[in-house]
Structure formats: structure tokens, C-alpha cells
Design an enzyme around this catalytic site. Structure first.
Site, PDB file in Angstrom:
ATOM      1  N   CYS A   1      48.438  34.346  30.008  1.00 36.65           N
ATOM      2  CA  CYS A   1      47.763  35.291  29.104  1.00 36.65           C
ATOM      3  C   CYS A   1      48.146  36.705  29.528  1.00 36.65           C
ATOM      4  CB  CYS A   1      46.253  35.060  29.077  1.00 36.65           C
ATOM      5  SG  CYS A   1      45.410  35.344  30.652  1.00 36.65           S
TER       6      CYS A   1
ATOM      7  N   ASN B   1      45.524  37.419  33.175  1.00 37.07           N
ATOM      8  CA  ASN B   1      45.331  36.267  34.076  1.00 37.07           C
ATOM      9  C   ASN B   1      43.957  36.313  34.766  1.00 37.07           C
ATOM     10  OD1 ASN B   1      46.885  34.803  37.049  1.00 37.07           O
ATOM     11  ND2 ASN B   1      46.096  33.748  35.277  1.00 37.07           N
TER      12      ASN B   1
ATOM     13  N   CYS C   1      41.028  35.856  32.360  1.00 34.50           N
ATOM     14  CA  CYS C   1      40.116  35.207  31.398  1.00 34.50           C
ATOM     15  C   CYS C   1      40.710  33.909  30.854  1.00 34.50           C
ATOM     16  CB  CYS C   1      39.761  36.146  30.245  1.00 34.50           C
ATOM     17  SG  CYS C   1      38.869  37.640  30.763  1.00 34.50           S
ATOM     18  N   ARG C   2      41.629  34.010  29.892  1.00 38.33           N
ATOM     19  CA  ARG C   2      42.063  32.821  29.161  1.00 38.33           C
ATOM     20  C   ARG C   2      42.922  31.858  29.974  1.00 38.33           C
ATOM     21  NH1 ARG C   2      44.679  36.251  24.487  1.00 38.33           N
ATOM     22  NH2 ARG C   2      44.996  37.539  26.365  1.00 38.33           N
ATOM     23  N   SER C   3      43.940  32.375  30.682  1.00 38.19           N
ATOM     24  CA  SER C   3      44.827  31.413  31.378  1.00 38.19           C
ATOM     25  C   SER C   3      44.183  30.773  32.613  1.00 38.19           C
ATOM     26  CB  SER C   3      46.209  32.010  31.672  1.00 38.19           C
ATOM     27  OG  SER C   3      46.135  33.122  32.512  1.00 38.19           O
TER      28      SER C   3
ATOM     29  N   ASP D   1      41.517  37.239  22.735  1.00 40.65           N
ATOM     30  CA  ASP D   1      41.234  37.879  24.016  1.00 40.65           C
ATOM     31  C   ASP D   1      39.741  38.218  24.079  1.00 40.65           C
ATOM     32  OD1 ASP D   1      41.021  39.544  26.183  1.00 40.65           O
ATOM     33  OD2 ASP D   1      42.749  40.794  25.641  1.00 40.65           O
TER      34      ASP D   1
HETATM   35  P1  4NP Z   1      43.097  37.728  29.612  1.00 42.92           P
HETATM   36  O1  4NP Z   1      42.086  38.899  29.207  1.00 42.92           O
HETATM   37  O2  4NP Z   1      44.476  38.131  29.121  1.00 42.92           O
HETATM   38  O3  4NP Z   1      42.569  36.555  28.886  1.00 42.92           O
HETATM   39  O4  4NP Z   1      43.017  37.616  31.119  1.00 42.92           O
HETATM   40  C1  4NP Z   1      42.299  40.243  29.554  1.00 42.92           C
HETATM   41  C2  4NP Z   1      41.900  40.692  30.791  1.00 42.92           C
HETATM   42  C3  4NP Z   1      42.075  42.023  31.122  1.00 42.92           C
HETATM   43  C4  4NP Z   1      42.634  42.894  30.216  1.00 42.92           C
HETATM   44  C5  4NP Z   1      43.046  42.434  28.988  1.00 42.92           C
HETATM   45  C6  4NP Z   1      42.883  41.107  28.654  1.00 42.92           C
HETATM   46  N1  4NP Z   1      42.781  44.252  30.560  1.00 42.92           N
HETATM   47  O5  4NP Z   1      43.197  45.034  29.678  1.00 42.92           O
HETATM   48  O6  4NP Z   1      42.504  44.651  31.694  1.00 42.92           O
END
Ligand code: 4NP
Length: 157
Positions: free
Chosen positions: A9, A12, A14-16, A128
Site C-alpha cells: 500500500c 505500510n 494500514c491496508r498492507s 485508504d
Molecule cells: P496505508 O495508509 O497506505 O494503507 O498504510 C496510509 C498511511 C499513511 C499515509 C497515507 C496512507 N500518510 O500519508 O502518511
């Protein structure tokens, strides 16, 4: 033969990591752990070294899934190391593809949107959840639960 699976993702956190946790739980339930090596990574580097977001960890824990991985950024070598790279959305897909220098790399067989394995849902990207509310984190797990069942079915065929 061990199959190596990498979930990807943006951050790294939340989703992955959630996908990694769901996958690990499901292969454990089916006694298939010895057939897989699983990891996750982000296309961005903002959260490198961190545990998953506390909201994601809490939401997963309610479903009996403990997320223990720490964020790392994907590197070009991962694309050769892993058999399958499962991305959460099209932005991840573009970012992963941009790491590839080899023109003969088998992009479409190795790199896929995780929701292409979904049976129940009509959407093809895992939204997201980072800037949203609790619903988003539950939705991530609902989507991944279904798609990872489909993924495991396809891998053990
Ligand atoms: P992820 O979510 O891609 O599912 O881990 C996010 C976590 C942090 C951010 C964006 C998306 N960020 O902008 O910090």
C-alpha cells in the site's frame, strides 16, 4: 515450493499490514503456513520502522488478528524476490510499476490489485482509511477478508 507473497500500500501502516495479518490468520487456520512466505511494504517511506497505525491494529484485534509487522519501503529487488505483489489501489500499482527497469518483467502475471480476487464486492480498490473514521478500517478488513479467501483459493489450485 514456497510461494512468496508481498502486499503493498502507500504507507505500510494500514491496508498492507492488515492484508498480511489476514493472510497469515487464514493460512494458519488451514494449516498451510509451510507453503507461504508473506510480507508487506509501502511505496512511501514516511512511516518506516513503525508498527501499524493503532486504529488498524485495534480494528484487526477485535477480529482476532494481531498486527506485528513494522513499516518498510518497497525496493526494486522485492519485485524479483516475491512471486506475487498484491497492491491495494491503482496508485500503488503505478508506483510499483515505476520501479521496474527490465522491459521483459512479467508485470501482469506478478502484480495485481488484491480486489481482483474478491468474490463479494464490486469495487477494485481498497480505500485508504488513514484520514477517515472507524468505518474505513472495518471496510478495509471486510474487503481483505473476502479477497484473501479468493487469493488463497487461486494459490492452492
Ligand atoms: P496505508 O495508509 O497506505 O494503507 O498504510 C496510509 C498511511 C499513511 C499515509 C497515507 C496512507 N500518510 O500519508 O502518511
Amino acid at each position: 515450493m514456497i510461494k512468496k507473497i508481498l502486499f503493498v500500500c502507500l504507507g505500510n501502516i494500514c491496508r498492507s499490514p492488515a492484508a498480511e495479518g489476514v493472510f497469515n490468520q487464514k493460512i494458519k487456520e488451514r494449516n498451510l503456513e509451510q507453503y507461504f512466505f508473506v510480507d508487506s511494504a509501502g511505496t512511501g517511506n514516511w512511516h518506516v520502522g513503525n508498527l501499524a497505525d493503532p486504529r488498524m491494529r485495534e480494528t484487526a484485534l477485535v477480529r482476532g488478528i494481531e498486527l506485528t509487522s513494522r513499516s518498510r519501503q518497497i525496493v526494486e529487488q522485492d519485485l524479483y524476490e516475491f512471486d506475487y505483489i498484491l497492491v491495494m489501489d491503482r496508485e500503488n500499482l503505478q508506483n510499483v510499476k515505476s520501479l521496474i527497469k527490465d522491459k521483459s518483467f512479467p508485470i501482469s502475471t506478478k502484480i495485481k490489485l488484491i480486489l481482483s480476487y474478491s468474490n463479494k464486492f464490486q469495487i477494485d480498490e481498497v480505500p485508504d482509511p488513514y484520514y477517515g473514521g472507524q468505518n474505513g478500517f472495518d471496510k478495509v478488513l471486510d474487503l481483505l477478508d473476502d479477497a484473501i479467501d479468493g487469493l488463497i483459493e487461486s494459490l492452492i489450485d
